[in-house]
Design a protein around this motif. Sequence first.
Motif, PDB file in Angstrom:
ATOM      1  N   MET A   1       0.852  -1.164   0.000  1.00  0.00           N
ATOM      2  CA  MET A   1       0.000   0.000   0.000  1.00  0.00           C
ATOM      3  C   MET A   1       0.904   1.236   0.000  1.00  0.00           C
ATOM      4  O   MET A   1       1.935   1.242   0.638  1.00  0.00           O
ATOM      5  CB  MET A   1      -0.865  -0.034   1.250  1.00  0.00           C
ATOM      6  N   GLY A   2       0.488   2.281  -0.676  1.00  0.00           N
ATOM      7  CA  GLY A   2       1.277   3.498  -0.689  1.00  0.00           C
ATOM      8  C   GLY A   2       0.421   4.712  -0.943  1.00  0.00           C
ATOM      9  O   GLY A   2      -0.728   4.600  -1.339  1.00  0.00           O
ATOM     10  N   TYR A   3       0.998   5.873  -0.691  1.00  0.00           N
ATOM     11  CA  TYR A   3       0.246   7.109  -0.909  1.00  0.00           C
ATOM     12  C   TYR A   3       1.208   8.257  -1.193  1.00  0.00           C
ATOM     13  O   TYR A   3       2.205   8.432  -0.501  1.00  0.00           O
ATOM     14  CB  TYR A   3      -0.601   7.457   0.316  1.00  0.00           C
ATOM     15  N   ASP A   4       0.918   9.013  -2.202  1.00  0.00           N
ATOM     16  CA  ASP A   4       1.526  10.299  -2.510  1.00  0.00           C
ATOM     17  C   ASP A   4       0.372  11.196  -2.938  1.00  0.00           C
ATOM     18  O   ASP A   4      -0.637  10.697  -3.441  1.00  0.00           O
ATOM     19  CB  ASP A   4       2.536  10.190  -3.655  1.00  0.00           C
ATOM     20  N   PRO A   5       0.481  12.501  -2.763  1.00  0.00           N
ATOM     21  CA  PRO A   5      -0.622  13.368  -3.171  1.00  0.00           C
ATOM     22  C   PRO A   5      -1.020  13.136  -4.629  1.00  0.00           C
ATOM     23  O   PRO A   5      -0.175  13.150  -5.525  1.00  0.00           O
ATOM     24  CB  PRO A   5      -0.050  14.770  -2.980  1.00  0.00           C
ATOM     25  N   GLY A   6      -2.271  12.827  -4.845  1.00  0.00           N
ATOM     26  CA  GLY A   6      -2.782  12.653  -6.200  1.00  0.00           C
ATOM     27  C   GLY A   6      -2.719  11.242  -6.747  1.00  0.00           C
ATOM     28  O   GLY A   6      -3.210  10.995  -7.839  1.00  0.00           O
ATOM     29  N   VAL A   7      -2.105  10.315  -6.028  1.00  0.00           N
ATOM     30  CA  VAL A   7      -2.034   8.927  -6.495  1.00  0.00           C
ATOM     31  C   VAL A   7      -2.235   7.978  -5.318  1.00  0.00           C
ATOM     32  O   VAL A   7      -2.020   8.336  -4.168  1.00  0.00           O
ATOM     33  CB  VAL A   7      -0.682   8.595  -7.177  1.00  0.00           C
ATOM     34  N   SER A   8      -2.656   6.754  -5.611  1.00  0.00           N
ATOM     35  CA  SER A   8      -2.720   5.714  -4.592  1.00  0.00           C
ATOM     36  C   SER A   8      -2.475   4.365  -5.247  1.00  0.00           C
ATOM     37  O   SER A   8      -2.568   4.218  -6.467  1.00  0.00           O
ATOM     38  CB  SER A   8      -4.066   5.732  -3.852  1.00  0.00           C
TER      39      SER A   8
ATOM     40  N   ALA B   1      -1.955  -6.977  -3.475  1.00  0.00           N
ATOM     41  CA  ALA B   1      -2.191  -8.140  -2.635  1.00  0.00           C
ATOM     42  C   ALA B   1      -1.848  -9.398  -3.400  1.00  0.00           C
ATOM     43  O   ALA B   1      -1.879  -9.428  -4.624  1.00  0.00           O
ATOM     44  CB  ALA B   1      -3.648  -8.184  -2.186  1.00  0.00           C
ATOM     45  N   VAL B   2      -1.517 -10.444  -2.636  1.00  0.00           N
ATOM     46  CA  VAL B   2      -1.251 -11.762  -3.204  1.00  0.00           C
ATOM     47  C   VAL B   2      -2.240 -12.732  -2.576  1.00  0.00           C
ATOM     48  O   VAL B   2      -2.367 -12.795  -1.353  1.00  0.00           O
ATOM     49  CB  VAL B   2       0.198 -12.216  -2.913  1.00  0.00           C
ATOM     50  N   TYR B   3      -2.950 -13.449  -3.419  1.00  0.00           N
ATOM     51  CA  TYR B   3      -3.902 -14.469  -2.988  1.00  0.00           C
ATOM     52  C   TYR B   3      -3.333 -15.806  -3.436  1.00  0.00           C
ATOM     53  O   TYR B   3      -3.698 -16.335  -4.485  1.00  0.00           O
ATOM     54  CB  TYR B   3      -5.276 -14.211  -3.596  1.00  0.00           C
ATOM     55  N   SER B   4      -2.399 -16.335  -2.655  1.00  0.00           N
ATOM     56  CA  SER B   4      -1.663 -17.527  -3.079  1.00  0.00           C
ATOM     57  C   SER B   4      -2.564 -18.744  -3.260  1.00  0.00           C
ATOM     58  O   SER B   4      -2.325 -19.566  -4.150  1.00  0.00           O
ATOM     59  CB  SER B   4      -0.542 -17.841  -2.098  1.00  0.00           C
ATOM     60  N   SER B   5      -3.608 -18.861  -2.464  1.00  0.00           N
ATOM     61  CA  SER B   5      -4.508 -20.015  -2.616  1.00  0.00           C
ATOM     62  C   SER B   5      -5.265 -19.976  -3.936  1.00  0.00           C
ATOM     63  O   SER B   5      -5.703 -21.004  -4.448  1.00  0.00           O
ATOM     64  CB  SER B   5      -5.494 -20.077  -1.454  1.00  0.00           C
ATOM     65  N   LYS B   6      -5.415 -18.787  -4.511  1.00  0.00           N
ATOM     66  CA  LYS B   6      -6.098 -18.624  -5.796  1.00  0.00           C
ATOM     67  C   LYS B   6      -5.119 -18.487  -6.954  1.00  0.00           C
ATOM     68  O   LYS B   6      -5.517 -18.454  -8.114  1.00  0.00           O
ATOM     69  CB  LYS B   6      -6.988 -17.371  -5.770  1.00  0.00           C
ATOM     70  N   GLY B   7      -3.818 -18.340  -6.640  1.00  0.00           N
ATOM     71  CA  GLY B   7      -2.819 -18.134  -7.685  1.00  0.00           C
ATOM     72  C   GLY B   7      -2.912 -16.762  -8.324  1.00  0.00           C
ATOM     73  O   GLY B   7      -2.601 -16.592  -9.497  1.00  0.00           O
ATOM     74  N   VAL B   8      -3.314 -15.756  -7.539  1.00  0.00           N
ATOM     75  CA  VAL B   8      -3.539 -14.413  -8.075  1.00  0.00           C
ATOM     76  C   VAL B   8      -2.641 -13.400  -7.376  1.00  0.00           C
ATOM     77  O   VAL B   8      -2.527 -13.388  -6.151  1.00  0.00           O
ATOM     78  CB  VAL B   8      -5.023 -13.993  -7.876  1.00  0.00           C
ATOM     79  N   LYS B   9      -1.989 -12.554  -8.178  1.00  0.00           N
ATOM     80  CA  LYS B   9      -1.264 -11.378  -7.695  1.00  0.00           C
ATOM     81  C   LYS B   9      -1.977 -10.177  -8.286  1.00  0.00           C
ATOM     82  O   LYS B   9      -2.210 -10.131  -9.492  1.00  0.00           O
ATOM     83  CB  LYS B   9       0.185 -11.404  -8.157  1.00  0.00           C
TER      84      LYS B   9
END
Length: 43
Positions: free
Chosen positions: A1-8, A12-20
Amino acid sequence: MGYDPGVSFHAAVYSSKGVKLAIPSNKGEGAYNVMQAVEGILL
């Protein structure tokens, strides 16, 4: 997670689903809301 003014960013990694997942946004808020919506579909 990160934050700079004007962007976000949220990642996440869902290893049980094989999804990044990385959600960049060119607004100060918004990436987390998209992540929650995607999690609702995945989980």
